[in-house]
Design an enzyme around this catalytic site. Sequence first.
Site: not given
Ligand code: AMP
Length: 388
Positions: A7, A78, A167, A228, A270, A319-320, A370
């Site tokens: 990537n 990618r 995406h 964004r 977070r 996911e989180n 991915e």
């Molecule tokens: P990605 O671009 O898929 O890596 O996602 C990044 C985003 O996921 C950021 O805004 C992080 O704050 C959020 N993120 C990652 N881990 C957590 C978590 N445990 N709780 C809440 N948000 C999370």
Amino acid sequence: MLVLVINSGSSSLKYQVRDVDAGTVITEGLIERIGLGNGGGGDGEAIGPRDHAEALDHVDRALHEVLGDRAIDAVGHRVVHGGERFSEPVLANNEIIRAIERLNPLAPLHNPANVLGLRAIASKWPDMPQVAVFDTAFHRTIPEHAWRYAVPEWFYTHHGIRRYGFHGTSHEYVSRRAAALLGLAPEAFDGVVLHLGNGASATAVAGGKSVDTSMGFTPLEGLVMGTRSGDVDPSILVFLARQGHSADEIDSLLNRESGLRALAGSNDMRTVVEAAEAGDRKAEVALDVASYRLAKYVGAYHVSVGGAKAIVFTAGIGENSVAFRARVVARLGALGVVLDGDRNAERSKEPRVISAPGSAIPVLVVPTDEERAIAEATAAVVRAAVPS
Ligand code: AMP
């Protein structure tokens, strides 16, 4: 089959080696500050390779240490923009690489780096099969009524201005896994997939195919993202230009200084959730704006797919973030969607249902991957082209 997944960004190169048959990750890494010189960085390793070719020398050495004499069988890249030509992964020869290069104006930050990565491998390992996997490809099935902007024809014919979507690799992978979780064939899946990371997009999937998506000509359109703006009235850009802001300034304001960062002071979900829980009003408003905008898209795409059989959350936030998911689903009462608080709060890396048994539409969390999708697509293309 061992596949090296690349990537490449303008100044970085992320890589992962996967054993596709065993489904395992053998090694991975990130090379940064490509072409930026030493920059005084203090981590002592891989500081500022001159170009992507030199970055690949670093990767080659790192791989040799881990793999010994085991050889890579293929490389999967990618590639952000496949324009209107590429609707699936392709074996990349010189003609294909030139075709990707011709798309550079559509993705000036990303495609040139992807081309550099493809060329660097071609000159380093001339016999290595390389496959380009496009972020836009899954969205090539979007019908004209969803991809066309209501603007003069020459925007499209002269400049290729239409909605492309991004995406795609993630949306396709997650749709297939969601279908499997529901016991459906991939082509029987109708749903709304929410890829919520630093970049975020929603996709309407009908019969396993993308029929609409929230990102458009560029990845700026649609949802509120980390930095964004997502959707804005286009007249705002004209207004700012008349106020004396340059095109580059406006580009940067909307792409890098907007979204959660503008509303709450941080682009990390977070941090925003913690601040809101501690009573910070700006963070509270940011979560309201982002969850409201997302819920509107879910409502719209429920209509686009003729009745969603699932609403699927994925990527870093999807996911989180228990709190953000709860805020979004709380706005979907009109669709009869009900979350199960305990299931939503569970931490797991597995695909799962988080809605209550009586929910009119199941709500799922399905982790994306991915790199795995790119590695599997690469192996499939290479096997089809070079039967063993
Ligand atoms: P990605 O671009 O898929 O890596 O996602 C990044 C985003 O996921 C950021 O805004 C992080 O704050 C959020 N993120 C990652 N881990 C957590 C978590 N445990 N709780 C809440 N948000 C999370």
